[in-house]
Design a protein around this motif. Sequence first.
Motif, PDB file in Angstrom:
ATOM      1  N   ALA A  51       0.852  -1.260   0.106  1.00 25.31           N
ATOM      2  CA  ALA A  51       0.121  -0.013   0.122  1.00 25.31           C
ATOM      3  C   ALA A  51       0.836   1.135  -0.158  1.00 25.31           C
ATOM      4  O   ALA A  51       0.541   2.072  -0.813  1.00 25.31           O
ATOM      5  CB  ALA A  51      -0.950  -0.212   1.181  1.00 25.31           C
ATOM      6  N   ILE A  52       1.875   1.125   0.692  1.00 28.23           N
ATOM      7  CA  ILE A  52       2.852   2.422   0.756  1.00 28.23           C
ATOM      8  C   ILE A  52       3.432   2.649  -0.255  1.00 28.23           C
ATOM      9  O   ILE A  52       3.506   3.712  -0.878  1.00 28.23           O
ATOM     10  CB  ILE A  52       3.898   2.073   2.161  1.00 28.23           C
ATOM     11  N   TYR A  53       3.987   1.435  -1.199  1.00 27.31           N
ATOM     12  CA  TYR A  53       4.356   1.699  -2.542  1.00 27.31           C
ATOM     13  C   TYR A  53       3.518   1.942  -3.503  1.00 27.31           C
ATOM     14  O   TYR A  53       3.979   3.079  -4.217  1.00 27.31           O
ATOM     15  CB  TYR A  53       5.046   0.495  -2.958  1.00 27.31           C
ATOM     16  N   ARG A  54       2.211   1.772  -3.283  1.00 29.38           N
ATOM     17  CA  ARG A  54       1.291   2.334  -4.323  1.00 29.38           C
ATOM     18  C   ARG A  54       1.176   3.667  -4.166  1.00 29.38           C
ATOM     19  O   ARG A  54       0.967   4.456  -5.025  1.00 29.38           O
ATOM     20  CB  ARG A  54       0.061   1.422  -4.268  1.00 29.38           C
ATOM     21  N   ASP A  55       1.109   4.140  -2.888  1.00 31.73           N
ATOM     22  CA  ASP A  55       0.842   5.664  -2.925  1.00 31.73           C
ATOM     23  C   ASP A  55       2.130   6.430  -3.207  1.00 31.73           C
ATOM     24  O   ASP A  55       1.912   7.316  -3.731  1.00 31.73           O
ATOM     25  CB  ASP A  55       0.647   6.100  -1.197  1.00 31.73           C
ATOM     26  N   PHE A  56       3.322   5.946  -3.062  1.00 31.45           N
ATOM     27  CA  PHE A  56       4.454   6.530  -3.475  1.00 31.45           C
ATOM     28  C   PHE A  56       4.781   6.719  -5.134  1.00 31.45           C
ATOM     29  O   PHE A  56       5.097   7.572  -5.860  1.00 31.45           O
ATOM     30  CB  PHE A  56       5.725   6.104  -2.991  1.00 31.45           C
ATOM     31  N   ARG A  57       4.290   5.344  -5.589  1.00 28.85           N
ATOM     32  CA  ARG A  57       4.503   5.235  -7.203  1.00 28.85           C
ATOM     33  C   ARG A  57       4.203   6.193  -8.180  1.00 28.85           C
ATOM     34  O   ARG A  57       5.114   6.701  -8.726  1.00 28.85           O
ATOM     35  CB  ARG A  57       3.443   3.833  -7.412  1.00 28.85           C
ATOM     36  N   PRO A  58       3.031   7.016  -8.099  1.00 34.79           N
ATOM     37  CA  PRO A  58       2.838   8.108  -9.043  1.00 34.79           C
ATOM     38  C   PRO A  58       3.783   8.990  -9.083  1.00 34.79           C
ATOM     39  O   PRO A  58       4.241   9.452  -9.995  1.00 34.79           O
ATOM     40  CB  PRO A  58       1.357   8.675  -8.776  1.00 34.79           C
ATOM     41  N   TRP A  59       4.542   9.412  -7.812  1.00 35.73           N
ATOM     42  CA  TRP A  59       5.397  10.351  -7.660  1.00 35.73           C
ATOM     43  C   TRP A  59       6.820  10.016  -8.035  1.00 35.73           C
ATOM     44  O   TRP A  59       7.524  10.763  -8.682  1.00 35.73           O
ATOM     45  CB  TRP A  59       5.474  10.936  -6.143  1.00 35.73           C
ATOM     46  N   LEU A  60       6.936   8.561  -7.578  1.00 27.20           N
ATOM     47  CA  LEU A  60       8.228   8.076  -8.109  1.00 27.20           C
ATOM     48  C   LEU A  60       8.370   8.116  -9.649  1.00 27.20           C
ATOM     49  O   LEU A  60       9.346   8.470 -10.258  1.00 27.20           O
ATOM     50  CB  LEU A  60       8.454   6.846  -7.596  1.00 27.20           C
ATOM     51  N   LEU A  61       7.384   7.724 -10.403  1.00 28.11           N
ATOM     52  CA  LEU A  61       7.328   7.757 -11.781  1.00 28.11           C
ATOM     53  C   LEU A  61       7.801   9.021 -12.480  1.00 28.11           C
ATOM     54  O   LEU A  61       8.483   9.241 -13.318  1.00 28.11           O
ATOM     55  CB  LEU A  61       5.984   7.386 -12.230  1.00 28.11           C
ATOM     56  N   LEU A  62       7.198  10.086 -11.502  1.00 27.05           N
ATOM     57  CA  LEU A  62       7.400  11.543 -12.072  1.00 27.05           C
ATOM     58  C   LEU A  62       9.155  11.854 -12.099  1.00 27.05           C
ATOM     59  O   LEU A  62       9.412  12.389 -12.649  1.00 27.05           O
ATOM     60  CB  LEU A  62       6.872  12.394 -11.160  1.00 27.05           C
ATOM     61  N   LEU A  63       9.592  11.036 -10.883  1.00 23.63           N
ATOM     62  CA  LEU A  63      11.018  11.024 -10.832  1.00 23.63           C
ATOM     63  C   LEU A  63      11.921  10.366 -11.742  1.00 23.63           C
ATOM     64  O   LEU A  63      12.831  10.898 -12.358  1.00 23.63           O
ATOM     65  CB  LEU A  63      11.363  10.854  -9.458  1.00 23.63           C
ATOM     66  N   VAL A  64      11.017   9.299 -12.082  1.00 27.11           N
ATOM     67  CA  VAL A  64      11.954   8.545 -13.164  1.00 27.11           C
ATOM     68  C   VAL A  64      11.897   9.234 -14.477  1.00 27.11           C
ATOM     69  O   VAL A  64      12.949   8.887 -15.118  1.00 27.11           O
ATOM     70  CB  VAL A  64      11.056   7.168 -13.335  1.00 27.11           C
ATOM     71  N   ARG A  65      10.943   9.839 -14.691  1.00 26.09           N
ATOM     72  CA  ARG A  65      11.205  10.585 -16.019  1.00 26.09           C
ATOM     73  C   ARG A  65      12.390  11.506 -16.195  1.00 26.09           C
ATOM     74  O   ARG A  65      12.808  11.956 -17.208  1.00 26.09           O
ATOM     75  CB  ARG A  65       9.859  11.779 -15.996  1.00 26.09           C
TER      76      ARG A  65
END
Lengths: 568, 557
Positions: free
Chosen positions: A3-17
Amino acid sequence: MMAIYRDFRPWLLLLVRRRRRFLVGALLVWVTLIAGLALLGLSGWFITASALTGIALALGIPARLDVYVPGGGIRFFALMRTVARYVERLYNHNTVLTLLADLRYRVFGHLTRFDDARLHGERASDWLSRLTADIDTLDNFYLRLLVPPLVALLGVVAVSLFVAIWLPGIALLMAVTLGLLWLVATLLAAAWGFSHSYQQVVDQQSLRRLVVDQVQASAELMSYQTTQWHRTMIATQEQQAFNNQRRLGRKAAFINCLVSVISGLMVVTVVWFASLVFNQQLVTGPVLVMVALIVLGVNEAFIALPASFIKLGASYAAVRRLNALTIDSSSAAPVVMLTEDVDLSIQVNQLSLRYSQTLEPALRCINFQLPAGKRAVITGSSGAGKSSLASVLMGRLKATQGEAVVGGVPTWHLSVESRANHFAMLTQQVDLFDASIAENLRIANPTASDEKLWEVLKAVALDGWVEQLPKGLTTAVGEKGQQLSGGQGRRVALARLMLCSPQVVILDEPFAGVDAATANHLAASLDQWLLNRTVIFFVHQFSSLNPLPGVEYHWHLDAGKLSQCALK
Amino acid sequence: MVTEDTLSLTPRSWLQALAKGERKRLLGSALCGVLAGSQTIVVVVGLAWLIDQLVVDHRSPISLLSIFSLLLGSVLLRAAFQWGHETLSLEASLRIRQRARAQLLDKLSALGPVWLTSQHSGSLANQAVEHIDVLEGYFARFYPQLRITFCLPLLILAVAGWLDYLVALFLLLSAPLIPLFMALVGMGAERLNHDQFVAVSRLSAHFIDRVRGMTTLQLFGCTSAAQQDVWYATDGYRRLSMRTLRLAFLSSAVLEFFSSVAIAVVAMYVGFGLLGYIEYGPSTALTLFSGLAVLLLAPEFFQPLRTLSQHYHDRAAALGAAESVVNILNQPSLVSRHHYMAPRSDRSAIELKAACVAYPSRGQVIGPIDLTIQQGEVVVLSGASGSGKSTLLALLAGFIAPSAGKYRRQESSRYAWLDQQPCLLHGSLIDNLRLAAPEASCEEMFAALHRAGFGPLLTQLPEGLDTLIGERGVGLSGGQAQRLALARVYLSNAPLVLLDEPTAGLDQETEQFVMTALLELAQEGRTLVIATHHPAVIAAAQRHLAFEQGELVEVAS
């Protein structure tokens, strides 16, 4: 965990860009680390080699030591460490600021899809006050939680491989111990501090609410002599928050100690095993010293990790709040368009509105019809539901029951562009932006000429005032238009409205804050501009300060109920 | 009324005064930090000796077990001192923050409702919560580290001097540079912090400005242009700030440079000395032990300063926060700190004798006023907005102390307050009623709510009295909130009730209800003072006072 990972995911994806920047930034930090270790290791090697050569020479044994290559190396690494540190800080700061722009862009994009219920709901002040801080927390994520552990891990690999050239067994020992250290400094710290640092944010919010209460209820607290009672509540909350912070702080201190002990023990252990190997003459003295000094220096990569990771829970709280804002705003945007150049009538059928979380509807069963091109006034005291009705009419709020229909189409189904093109509204609370008067006006019409701006300023009787300002149209209005008086602000907003050409106009208290003479001037200008438009005025009450030109209908709103009134 | 010492607070003096309260812990923390640092010295010197014994004297590792165990002991001891350092400063910072917050909240009470309503409650809460919490870094990290930075390098210098006085001399020569570099770093960091702070807050303001005006952006259909604008503004700020950062980061590079150069210089000196290339002073006596030890000590010499520079932003942040808090602490208090004098007559509720009210910024606003309100009277105050009736009501309520003249009220008498925007606490219905009477039982609360016409609503509330209301729970309309406020008046049983425009902005039904309730309260024998211009309320009152051209006159009824 998931659940924690899922909450962070959209923001991490932004960083991945921005992964290239991210990797280059991490590489620079790594180079700084390695340069430092190389400097220390090479210096140790050089000193030991010198000492042994010196002893040999003193004993008359012919010996030679090339001093130029190690000397140059030492100077090179000293310089490299300095330069790499400087470049690294500059580069990573640049990345952080780029990410900030990305994050704000994204969050703003979500907010543009909010309707009035969410923009002006009761919780609005809550999220607005935390918004930039939450985005900053995410922004810090990169420098505090992504780069350092990656660098530490790369450092472990590099150091272990380097040591393995001479002492593979010890290199394995180092890799395992440093890996363990890495786990302690990141995962253990994060897991241990998670609930406490999350709680810390929650506590801070509760404390904040209590203080807001103390300020807002100060009259009641003082008169009922319950200030002490309330202060006890604050003190209890504060104590609870501090107990939590104390536990968090102690855990952080403990993990710091653990990191210090593990890295210290590792140094001693590595020297012990290395000395055994040295005793069997499998490795030379200078190499032994070099390995010892590298092991001594490597803990620098781990020192800052626990302090960042123990606060992961706080970052999580920020992410949760931002997710709550950005969730379910992705529902499909309405796409119905109004046909051009048709006069628009307003029809409201059995319209009721009830905000979630309230007991009573804000609007109850409202019916009325306003033919195209006619003007009406709706009176009502504050809180009677005027703003809610205006929002529903403009399609900015979805009615709980019934609907508001303009030109045959329910306004809630109209596309944003269509609404912007055909409707205009002077809101009760006008928004002026921290920009010049001209920029504020051109929000309504970016291509309007200066002449056009002066024309509308004249219509609201502000041309004389703007002319005598030293900077004229380019005068800044300040944050929230604070450089202007309330009346001036409303008139600028009214002038802005006059730059558009809508078919339906809603004016909420157009004459608030102006004197009678100005009100009459405004009324005359409005009368002209409103020609052939369908208009609803919302005013507190009829009075000489509210000269409503050409009004043919009058309704009164009281506690969400609309009733027809005779026009005086 | 206002003591001078509170007026002269500066951010620095306030922080110092706070630190004084926890001197022992803070010094203890610094001492532990120095002791931990001294264990580091033992570790590196011990390591140098161990290596010397192994490599030069070819002693077997087994014979050096005692040194190995000494090193282990020092490692453990260092961790223990580190623990003491961190936990002591943590405790000190917690206690200091508790004290600072209490001080600020006391001050808010002393400033009183009149001052508080002119402020933004959100930003005050910011100061009492976030800004006080910002002090953590200063007291938990910067303050002890500053003390460590003064002591630990001296200790290292002494050990280095014992090993090789030339190296010590080299470090010593750089010592006068340390304050210089501290100032340099300080200035750099301060400027960096200041510039960043200003730019970041301007940028955040820009962002919040656009978010706040979202309604208007949507109405004009220019949200996507504004979204682009947000990106460009942030990116423009990035380009601008990179220019200043190029300079500001030099300060941290200088420190890095210094500790790198120290290693390099010492390594070269020791290396050449051991080879016998240098035949000057102590260099002939250099051994691998002393050489290695000074090499390892050189970076340790600069380490406290590097740590300090990392914590420097804590100081800047604390000073910034302290400035905003001190601004409030320096405001002159409006509420009288003294207990009220009892009225001359037993029958009067409040007596004013030539009382005046003056605000620091605006001078005298009303007065002198002579007024006696008898117990059981119903008095209305009327006058145009801005005429001073709210100020008089605030004076009667004790929200503001008279600048001249006398104010007498029955000691410790509770009184009820009701204004046009009743305050709802972030909490349950119970919390909101306890505001008026902390000891009230649930039955009393039910009774008061029913009497205030809140009964039908109460049955709809999912969790009855425990229902959360306001921002976190069920939203109440203006009329419902006013009924809840009325329930507070009933619950408190206060003999004196002060009301500021209690019927303004209400729907007709609630307005009627409040009117009836007021008459009931009067019949119960409570003293009522009502600021209003509602004709029906004025008609029902026994006395009518009006402000006319700044003068308070009694209107014959």
